[in-house]
Design a protein around this motif. Sequence first.
Motif, PDB file in Angstrom:
ATOM      1  N   ILE A 100      87.957  -5.674   1.422  1.00  0.00           N
ATOM      2  CA  ILE A 100      87.776  -5.096   2.990  1.00  0.00           C
ATOM      3  C   ILE A 100      86.370  -4.737   3.226  1.00  0.00           C
ATOM      4  N   GLU A 101      85.556  -3.899   1.980  1.00  0.00           N
ATOM      5  CA  GLU A 101      84.115  -4.456   2.246  1.00  0.00           C
ATOM      6  C   GLU A 101      83.194  -4.959   1.480  1.00  0.00           C
ATOM      7  N   LYS A 102      83.228  -5.770   1.487  1.00  0.00           N
ATOM      8  CA  LYS A 102      82.753  -7.021   1.196  1.00  0.00           C
ATOM      9  C   LYS A 102      82.547  -8.277   2.691  1.00  0.00           C
ATOM     10  N   VAL A 103      84.379  -8.063   2.784  1.00  0.00           N
ATOM     11  CA  VAL A 103      84.125  -8.603   4.454  1.00  0.00           C
ATOM     12  C   VAL A 103      83.469  -8.122   5.232  1.00  0.00           C
ATOM     13  N   ILE A 104      83.804  -6.609   5.860  1.00  0.00           N
ATOM     14  CA  ILE A 104      82.984  -6.113   6.533  1.00  0.00           C
ATOM     15  C   ILE A 104      82.058  -5.762   6.734  1.00  0.00           C
ATOM     16  N   ASN A 105      80.867  -5.710   5.527  1.00  0.00           N
ATOM     17  CA  ASN A 105      80.013  -6.426   5.711  1.00  0.00           C
ATOM     18  C   ASN A 105      79.118  -7.600   5.664  1.00  0.00           C
ATOM     19  N   LYS A 106      79.948  -8.388   5.399  1.00  0.00           N
ATOM     20  CA  LYS A 106      79.653  -9.833   5.394  1.00  0.00           C
ATOM     21  C   LYS A 106      79.484 -10.222   7.056  1.00  0.00           C
ATOM     22  N   LEU A 107      80.543  -9.045   8.193  1.00  0.00           N
ATOM     23  CA  LEU A 107      80.849  -9.297   9.443  1.00  0.00           C
ATOM     24  C   LEU A 107      80.018  -8.783  10.200  1.00  0.00           C
ATOM     25  N   LEU A 108      79.237  -7.308   9.552  1.00  0.00           N
ATOM     26  CA  LEU A 108      77.538  -6.373  10.441  1.00  0.00           C
ATOM     27  C   LEU A 108      76.908  -7.145   9.674  1.00  0.00           C
ATOM     28  N   CYS A 109      76.641  -8.347   8.870  1.00  0.00           N
ATOM     29  CA  CYS A 109      75.469  -8.632   9.116  1.00  0.00           C
ATOM     30  C   CYS A 109      75.266  -9.614   9.844  1.00  0.00           C
ATOM     31  N   ASP A 110      75.794 -10.567  11.013  1.00  0.00           N
ATOM     32  CA  ASP A 110      75.695 -10.706  11.899  1.00  0.00           C
ATOM     33  C   ASP A 110      75.253  -9.825  13.803  1.00  0.00           C
ATOM     34  N   CYS A 111      75.994  -9.134  13.245  1.00  0.00           N
ATOM     35  CA  CYS A 111      74.958  -7.682  14.372  1.00  0.00           C
ATOM     36  C   CYS A 111      73.460  -7.405  14.251  1.00  0.00           C
ATOM     37  N   VAL A 112      73.049  -7.329  15.427  1.00  0.00           N
ATOM     38  CA  VAL A 112      71.211  -7.197  15.047  1.00  0.00           C
ATOM     39  C   VAL A 112      71.073  -5.601  14.662  1.00  0.00           C
ATOM     40  N   SER A 113      69.631  -5.110  14.290  1.00  0.00           N
ATOM     41  CA  SER A 113      69.805  -4.010  13.633  1.00  0.00           C
ATOM     42  C   SER A 113      70.469  -2.631  14.501  1.00  0.00           C
ATOM     43  N   GLU A 114      70.519  -2.943  15.971  1.00  0.00           N
ATOM     44  CA  GLU A 114      70.227  -1.754  16.259  1.00  0.00           C
ATOM     45  C   GLU A 114      71.926  -1.578  16.504  1.00  0.00           C
ATOM     46  N   ASP A 115      72.916  -2.856  17.358  1.00  0.00           N
ATOM     47  CA  ASP A 115      74.239  -2.646  17.188  1.00  0.00           C
ATOM     48  C   ASP A 115      75.241  -2.399  15.497  1.00  0.00           C
ATOM     49  N   LYS A 116      74.094  -3.194  15.034  1.00  0.00           N
ATOM     50  CA  LYS A 116      75.040  -2.880  13.344  1.00  0.00           C
ATOM     51  C   LYS A 116      75.271  -1.461  13.127  1.00  0.00           C
ATOM     52  N   LYS A 117      74.674  -0.556  13.153  1.00  0.00           N
ATOM     53  CA  LYS A 117      74.816   1.226  13.128  1.00  0.00           C
ATOM     54  C   LYS A 117      75.242   1.997  14.103  1.00  0.00           C
ATOM     55  N   ILE A 118      75.424   1.085  15.592  1.00  0.00           N
ATOM     56  CA  ILE A 118      76.565   1.243  16.473  1.00  0.00           C
ATOM     57  C   ILE A 118      78.186   1.112  15.942  1.00  0.00           C
ATOM     58  N   VAL A 119      78.109   0.144  15.211  1.00  0.00           N
ATOM     59  CA  VAL A 119      79.705  -0.469  14.690  1.00  0.00           C
ATOM     60  C   VAL A 119      79.704   0.370  13.011  1.00  0.00           C
ATOM     61  N   GLU A 120      78.908   0.242  12.233  1.00  0.00           N
ATOM     62  CA  GLU A 120      78.332   1.136  11.438  1.00  0.00           C
ATOM     63  C   GLU A 120      79.394   2.424  10.999  1.00  0.00           C
ATOM     64  N   ASN A 121      78.701   3.016  12.890  1.00  0.00           N
ATOM     65  CA  ASN A 121      79.578   4.610  12.824  1.00  0.00           C
ATOM     66  C   ASN A 121      80.602   4.501  13.728  1.00  0.00           C
ATOM     67  N   ILE A 122      81.044   3.292  14.208  1.00  0.00           N
ATOM     68  CA  ILE A 122      82.803   3.858  14.631  1.00  0.00           C
ATOM     69  C   ILE A 122      83.230   3.123  13.233  1.00  0.00           C
ATOM     70  N   ILE A 123      83.352   2.539  12.821  1.00  0.00           N
ATOM     71  CA  ILE A 123      83.894   2.756  11.269  1.00  0.00           C
ATOM     72  C   ILE A 123      84.085   3.293  10.719  1.00  0.00           C
ATOM     73  N   ALA A 124      83.179   3.844  10.385  1.00  0.00           N
ATOM     74  CA  ALA A 124      82.507   4.460   8.923  1.00  0.00           C
ATOM     75  C   ALA A 124      83.927   5.291   8.754  1.00  0.00           C
ATOM     76  N   ASN A 125      84.301   6.116   9.248  1.00  0.00           N
ATOM     77  CA  ASN A 125      86.069   7.117   8.390  1.00  0.00           C
ATOM     78  C   ASN A 125      86.838   6.588   8.602  1.00  0.00           C
ATOM     79  N   GLU A 126      87.039   4.929   9.577  1.00  0.00           N
ATOM     80  CA  GLU A 126      88.289   4.098   9.024  1.00  0.00           C
ATOM     81  C   GLU A 126      88.166   3.605   7.638  1.00  0.00           C
ATOM     82  N   LEU A 127      87.001   3.280   7.276  1.00  0.00           N
ATOM     83  CA  LEU A 127      87.153   2.343   5.908  1.00  0.00           C
ATOM     84  C   LEU A 127      86.867   3.330   4.633  1.00  0.00           C
TER      85      LEU A 127
END
Length: 325
Positions: A100-127
């Motif tokens: 799950i960590e590998k798949v999510i990290n690959k998905l996050l690579c498609d985010c632009v840098s600013e948006d990547k941080k937002i998504v990471e912050n939202i899902i950090a606790n769940e992950l």
Amino acid sequence: MERFKSSVLLHMYSKVKNNESFTKEYIVDKFNVSERTVTRYIKDLNNYFQEEYIDNKIIYNRKSGLYELKYKDTKILNEKDILSICKVLLESKGFSKEEIEKVINKLLCDCVSEDKKIVENIIANELFNYVPTNHGKPLIDKLWDLSIAINNQDIIEIEYFKLSKNGKLESEATKRNIKPLSIMFSEYYFYLAAFIEGTEYKFPTIYRVDRIESFESTNRNFSIDYSNRFKDGEFRKLIQFMHTGNLQKIRFKFTGNSLEAVLDRLPNAKVLEENQGEYIIETEMFGTGIKMWLLSQGSFVEVLEPIEFREEIKSTIEKMKNNYI
């Protein structure tokens, strides 16, 4: 020269893809090219976007004096898509923590840098607190290999661990030759629907993928007429919790708060009658799975037909009651 041009184009595209703006002077100094060349290369990139039906465009922001990407692409996952997919994946519990960590990290690579941080912050606790199913096995490679066998209509030999009567896996795997038809996901687990070679059943057998210890091709193929092909979408309408049993029409009364939840759970259900919050519903399902669901609804459900199934439900409820006496 072409290699040099490619390097400049890739650098410019990488900058805007990562939400990084640039000045014309920056490219001139970095690659020792003329301003006219930079203008031409930006035009080349915009032509590429247009030819590929990508609704992006590098524009000049007169206020900031920077070139930036006007991002409208509907063919590439955006941060909203990626967040939604991550949420579903985390809730499914279908993969090991590592996968799950590998798949999510690959998905996050498609985010632009600013948006990547937002998504990471939202899902950090769940992950961080993600708890996979108890089997803990990696499945992605196995799902792919089984999908190839399905696509090629290969007859495969599997080693499968069945559940024993005490609820634990048997100590020795059973070998079977099967005709794999479809991979499905339900309630935390991946399943393989397949016909057992040499048997004649209208509906396939269901195997949990994580319990398939190994499989290999028999170097033989099977064929199914197009008119008789397995329709997994239709099959899903007939099954609950991936438990089969006898296929039967069931009629029941529902008095709960959410009729919508019932119809979502039972896609082929029909409301036959409605009277002041009481609904008579009919559905066609395999008996074992629908029995589990009906019992989970407590006093909000009363099975009406068939009579034999109603009596079976009554008997099960009586046994449940005796557990508390």
